[in-house]
Design an enzyme around this catalytic site. Structure first.
Site, PDB file in Angstrom:
ATOM      1  N   ARG A 255      23.484  13.468  -3.712  1.00 46.55           N
ATOM      2  CA  ARG A 255      23.199  13.994  -2.372  1.00 46.55           C
ATOM      3  C   ARG A 255      24.464  14.153  -1.529  1.00 46.55           C
ATOM      4  O   ARG A 255      24.474  14.902  -0.574  1.00 46.55           O
ATOM      5  CB  ARG A 255      22.295  12.999  -1.628  1.00 46.55           C
ATOM      6  CG  ARG A 255      20.846  13.093  -1.930  1.00 46.55           C
ATOM      7  CD  ARG A 255      20.182  14.074  -0.995  1.00 46.55           C
ATOM      8  NE  ARG A 255      18.878  14.454  -1.480  1.00 46.55           N
ATOM      9  CZ  ARG A 255      17.737  13.988  -1.003  1.00 46.55           C
ATOM     10  NH1 ARG A 255      17.739  13.134  -0.018  1.00 46.55           N
ATOM     11  NH2 ARG A 255      16.586  14.405  -1.503  1.00 46.55           N
TER      12      ARG A 255
ATOM     13  N   LYS B 253       1.995  -1.379   4.744  1.00 48.25           N
ATOM     14  CA  LYS B 253       2.418  -1.320   3.345  1.00 48.25           C
ATOM     15  C   LYS B 253       1.702  -2.447   2.597  1.00 48.25           C
ATOM     16  O   LYS B 253       1.669  -3.574   3.084  1.00 48.25           O
ATOM     17  CB  LYS B 253       3.943  -1.463   3.270  1.00 48.25           C
ATOM     18  CG  LYS B 253       4.540  -0.935   1.994  1.00 48.25           C
ATOM     19  CD  LYS B 253       6.027  -0.667   2.126  1.00 48.25           C
ATOM     20  CE  LYS B 253       6.594  -0.241   0.786  1.00 48.25           C
ATOM     21  NZ  LYS B 253       7.962   0.240   0.873  1.00 48.25           N
TER      22      LYS B 253
ATOM     23  N   GLU C 292      22.532   9.246   2.480  1.00 47.81           N
ATOM     24  CA  GLU C 292      23.665   9.147   1.559  1.00 47.81           C
ATOM     25  C   GLU C 292      24.876   9.922   2.048  1.00 47.81           C
ATOM     26  O   GLU C 292      26.025   9.474   1.920  1.00 47.81           O
ATOM     27  CB  GLU C 292      23.246   9.644   0.161  1.00 47.81           C
ATOM     28  CG  GLU C 292      22.314   8.687  -0.592  1.00 47.81           C
ATOM     29  CD  GLU C 292      20.851   8.786  -0.177  1.00 47.81           C
ATOM     30  OE1 GLU C 292      20.508   9.711   0.604  1.00 47.81           O
ATOM     31  OE2 GLU C 292      20.039   7.954  -0.619  1.00 47.81           O
TER      32      GLU C 292
HETATM   33  C1  LIG Z   1      17.543  10.139  -1.539  1.00 47.60           C
HETATM   34  C2  LIG Z   1      16.905   8.811  -1.848  1.00 47.60           C
HETATM   35  N1  LIG Z   1      17.524   7.660  -1.489  1.00 47.60           N
HETATM   36  C3  LIG Z   1      16.964   6.472  -1.770  1.00 47.60           C
HETATM   37  C4  LIG Z   1      15.757   6.406  -2.416  1.00 47.60           C
HETATM   38  C5  LIG Z   1      15.179   5.051  -2.809  1.00 47.60           C
HETATM   39  N2  LIG Z   1      13.904   4.806  -2.106  1.00 47.60           N
HETATM   40  C6  LIG Z   1      12.707   4.983  -2.686  1.00 47.60           C
HETATM   41  S1  LIG Z   1      11.440   4.643  -1.683  1.00 47.60           S
HETATM   42  C7  LIG Z   1      12.483   4.198  -0.435  1.00 47.60           C
HETATM   43  C8  LIG Z   1      11.927   3.732   0.874  1.00 47.60           C
HETATM   44  C9  LIG Z   1      11.113   4.802   1.509  1.00 47.60           C
HETATM   45  O1  LIG Z   1      10.589   4.318   2.707  1.00 47.60           O
HETATM   46  P1  LIG Z   1       9.405   5.075   3.392  1.00 47.60           P
HETATM   47  O2  LIG Z   1       9.643   6.545   3.350  1.00 47.60           O
HETATM   48  O3  LIG Z   1       9.174   4.471   4.721  1.00 47.60           O
HETATM   49  O4  LIG Z   1       8.176   4.813   2.430  1.00 47.60           O
HETATM   50  P2  LIG Z   1       7.358   3.438   2.194  1.00 47.60           P
HETATM   51  O5  LIG Z   1       7.852   2.887   0.891  1.00 47.60           O
HETATM   52  O6  LIG Z   1       7.621   2.520   3.342  1.00 47.60           O
HETATM   53  O7  LIG Z   1       5.954   3.886   2.130  1.00 47.60           O
HETATM   54  C10 LIG Z   1      13.821   4.321  -0.825  1.00 47.60           C
HETATM   55  C11 LIG Z   1      14.985   3.992   0.001  1.00 47.60           C
HETATM   56  C12 LIG Z   1      15.157   7.628  -2.790  1.00 47.60           C
HETATM   57  N3  LIG Z   1      13.984   7.654  -3.454  1.00 47.60           N
HETATM   58  N4  LIG Z   1      15.732   8.798  -2.492  1.00 47.60           N
END
Ligand SMILES: Cc1ncc(C[n+]2csc(CCOP(=O)(O)OP(=O)(O)O)c2C)c(N)n1
Length: 628
Positions: A401, A288, A373
């Site tokens: 959700r 990242k 969620e």
């Molecule tokens: C249903 C839902 N819950 C929480 C989020 C908030 N959120 C956005 S990005 C993220 C982390 C995602 O992690 P990952 O898929 O590993 O992607 P990275 O940012 O590490 O590339 C979260 C929790 C969301 N977008 N959707």
């Protein structure tokens, strides 16, 4: 490696030639590393100008180039999960200049959006939908015989949600021709949690197996019988080390993990997988924030950044007002001090919900359940059955959700759970995917629920305590951003359930009922119009007594930052109707449409929920009344 975000536009001669992925596909492979460098530098510059999601996009630059290079996009479908990593995709798909307006009013969205570009195959913002959507596209291609390919790119964080596994399970069953790419950067927004992330770490660690396997594939490719032999040996190996076994059990052909920043390796592997039949799973390891030193070192801090001010003024202090999430963060620690039955649950939003202190101080009472969620809510229900008092800290938009869990698992059993619902109302630049504008409607129709909306930060603290002490399901929904600058009582005080307060008594016969944040804007309008202003506090139970006192009002106005349909205003009208009171009413809130991103102030103005807008709407209504 870049060490600073450029504030002047960098020279990007190769990138400038890419106005669509077809241009990219005319490049020689040897040109791609230069393109990758230019793309990364342009992204750094551009996000520095606008602010926005940062680390995730930097981590998938090579992957984005490889996918558009190998697949015939937009005919072939690439589905990005969450979509916060799609900035490089936007740059390569005709939106290089538009990126300089990303998330700004009238600019492009921070997430893929179908009506923005034909390359944005699926609208996202909420996580863990990519596999299901790509599977749907793959099955559509099968039925319509289009020959179109489907690829889902999903992060290790997003992979933790049930939806992702539901789709994997189905894809394996129907033997869909599709590729799932797991972009594993060992990060969610914070450190990912749970057995799945440990599982990925174990796979990553099993290098020996990986080398044997990759070697085997290369040597035996093209020789069917030898390949079969290699496969048998592979099965044997899996018995011993079993990386990726879980995905193979679900019916996928698991390949990896491979280095997602090694362009050659990516191109060869994806090219090999592209035309294979059946569900394919490629595990890619990335960093990242790749290529920008500070972000590589602090992926949490650089998940998203603010715009770089061209001329920072050191003396201009940022607003010192506390944010609502900080009010919650402080309250939950104070309440936990007093009651050791309190636990806090977050679905992967530790930083956003301000549970950092709580997690430090009460680690054994802190539960980050990952992006799950539905599970967060049912977990709370289970705890509440057995004497624990859970506080579920969740964004309004993500609680959507877990709606069935809220009704069926919590409210129907009248379980004692407090929902601290953040980001309620419009959320500015994050746009309609993240708007928390439905919760009052979807909460107030659930029996047993107490629903509160604070108009300021002190009220917020009191409501949290009220909901905490209430024996049953309760929700406090508070907005993104800062409070009103009201002093906060440090004691843990409660409010009387279902009682409003009168903020102003006027003589005009107009009664304004404020719900939550817009109440203070309504106060300005009330001052001008000499109206009475009630801060309703409770959407449910609604303060019947206070409303019935005004049964002879000239006009009742309701103001909320929620969809008008089914919202707090509807509650007022239902009450008046039930009591056979027939007086003019005006519901101010959000119209029946999605509001495009802009600054919060500008959005409020657009929908008429700023002080001016509230006043004007009332004046217009008054002229209608007097014309009747
Ligand atoms: C249903 C839902 N819950 C929480 C989020 C908030 N959120 C956005 S990005 C993220 C982390 C995602 O992690 P990952 O898929 O590993 O992607 P990275 O940012 O590490 O590339 C979260 C929790 C969301 N977008 N959707």
């Amino acid at each position: 490696m870049f060490e600073e975000i450029p504030t002047a536009r960098p020279e990007t001669p190769l990138l400038d030639q890419v106005n669509a992925p077809a241009d990219l596909r005319s490049f020689k492979k040897e040109q791609l590393p230069t393109l990758v460098r230019e793309l990364r530098e342009f992204m750094l510059y551009s996000v520095g100008q606008t602010g926005g999601h940062f680390g995730a996009g930097l981590g998938v630059v090579e992957l984005t180039v490889a996918l558009h290079y190998l697949y015939n996009t937009p005919e072939d479908r690439i589905v990005w999960d969450v979509g916060h990593q799609a900035y490089p995709h936007k740059i390569l798909t005709g939106r290089r200049e538009a990126l300089l307006n990303i998330r700004q009013e009238n600019g492009i969205s921070g997430f893929p959006k179908r009506d923005e570009s034909e390359y944005d195959t699926f609208g996202v913002g909420h996580s863990s939908t990519s596999i299901g959507a790509a599977l749907g596209m793959s099955l559509a291609a099968r039925q319509l015989k289009t020959g179109r390919k489907a690829v889902a790119v999903i992060g290790d964080g997003a992979m933790s949600a049930g939806m992702a596994f539901e789709a994997l399970n189905h894809a394996g069953d129907v033997k869909a021709d599709m590729l799932v790419i797991l972009n594993d950067n060992e990060m969610s927004i914070s450190k990912p949690v749970g057995a799945l992330s440990s599982y990925f770490a174990r796979i990553w660690a099993s290098k020996t197996y990986d080398h044997i396997r990759e070697g085997g594939r290369k040597v035996f490719s093209g020789l069917p019988s030898a390949l079969e032999l290699a496969r048998k040996a592979e099965e044997h190996m899996k018995g011993m080390v079993s990386p990726g076994m879980m995905f193979e059990e679900l019916g996928f052909n698991y390949i990896g993990p491979i280095d997602g920043h090694d362009m050659d390796h990516l191109l060869t592997t994806i090219a090999n997988l592209k035309d294979r039949k059946g569900p394919q799973f490629l595990h890619v390891i990335t960093k990242k924030g790749k290529g920008f030193e500070p972000a590589e070192g602090d992926p949490i801090g650089y998940h998203a950044i603010n715009k770089i001010e061209p001329d920072p003024k050191p003396n201009v202090e940022k607003s010192k007002l506390p944010k609502y999430c900080n009010i919650f963060g402080q309250w939950v620690c104070d309440a936990a001090e007093q009651d050791d039955k309190l636990v806090a649950i977050t679905p992967a939003m530790k930083e956003g919900s301000d549970l950092i202190d709580f997690a430090d101080r009460f680690p054994e009472r802190y539960f980050d359940v990952a992006i799950a969620e539905q599970h967060a809510v049912t977990l709370a229900a289970g705890m509440a059955c057995d004497g624990i008092k859970p506080v579920v800290a969740i964004y309004s938009t993500f609680l959507q959700r877990a709606y069935d869990q809220l009704i069926h698992d919590v409210a129907l059993q009248n379980l004692d759970v407090l929902f601290a619902i953040d980001r309620a109302g419009l959320v500015g630049e994050d746009g309609p995917t993240h708007a928390g504008v439905y919760d009052l409607s979807y909460l107030r129709c659930i029996p047993n629920m107490v629903v509160m909306a604070p108009s300021d930060e002190d009220e917020c603290r009191k409501m949290l305590q009220t909901g905490y002490e209430y024996k049953g399901p309760a929700a406090v929904r508070y907005p993104r951003g800062t409070g009103q600058g009201i002093d906060i009582e440090p004691d843990l005080r409660t409010l009387e359930i279902g009682k409003s307060r009168t903020l102003r008594t006027g003589q005009s016969g107009i009664v304004i009922c404020g719900f939550g944040r817009p109440t203070y804007d309504a106060l300005k309008a009330a001052n001008t119009l000499d109206a009475t202003l009630l801060d309703m506090r409770f959407v449910k139970p609604i303060d019947e007594e206070a409303l019935l006192i005004h049964r002879n009002a000239k006009l009742i106005v309701t103001v909320e930052e929620n969809a008008i349909m089914g919202g707090a205003g509807s509650a007022v009208s239902e009450l008046l109707l039930a009591n056979n009171i027939n007086i003019p009413t005006l519901h101010l809130g959000l119209p029946d449409q999605y509001e495009e991103h802009a600054s919060h102030t500008s959005m409020l103005k657009r929908v008429g929920l700023d002080a001016d807008g509230i006043q004007k709407s009332i004046e217009i209504k008054l002229t209608h009344i007097s014309n009747i």
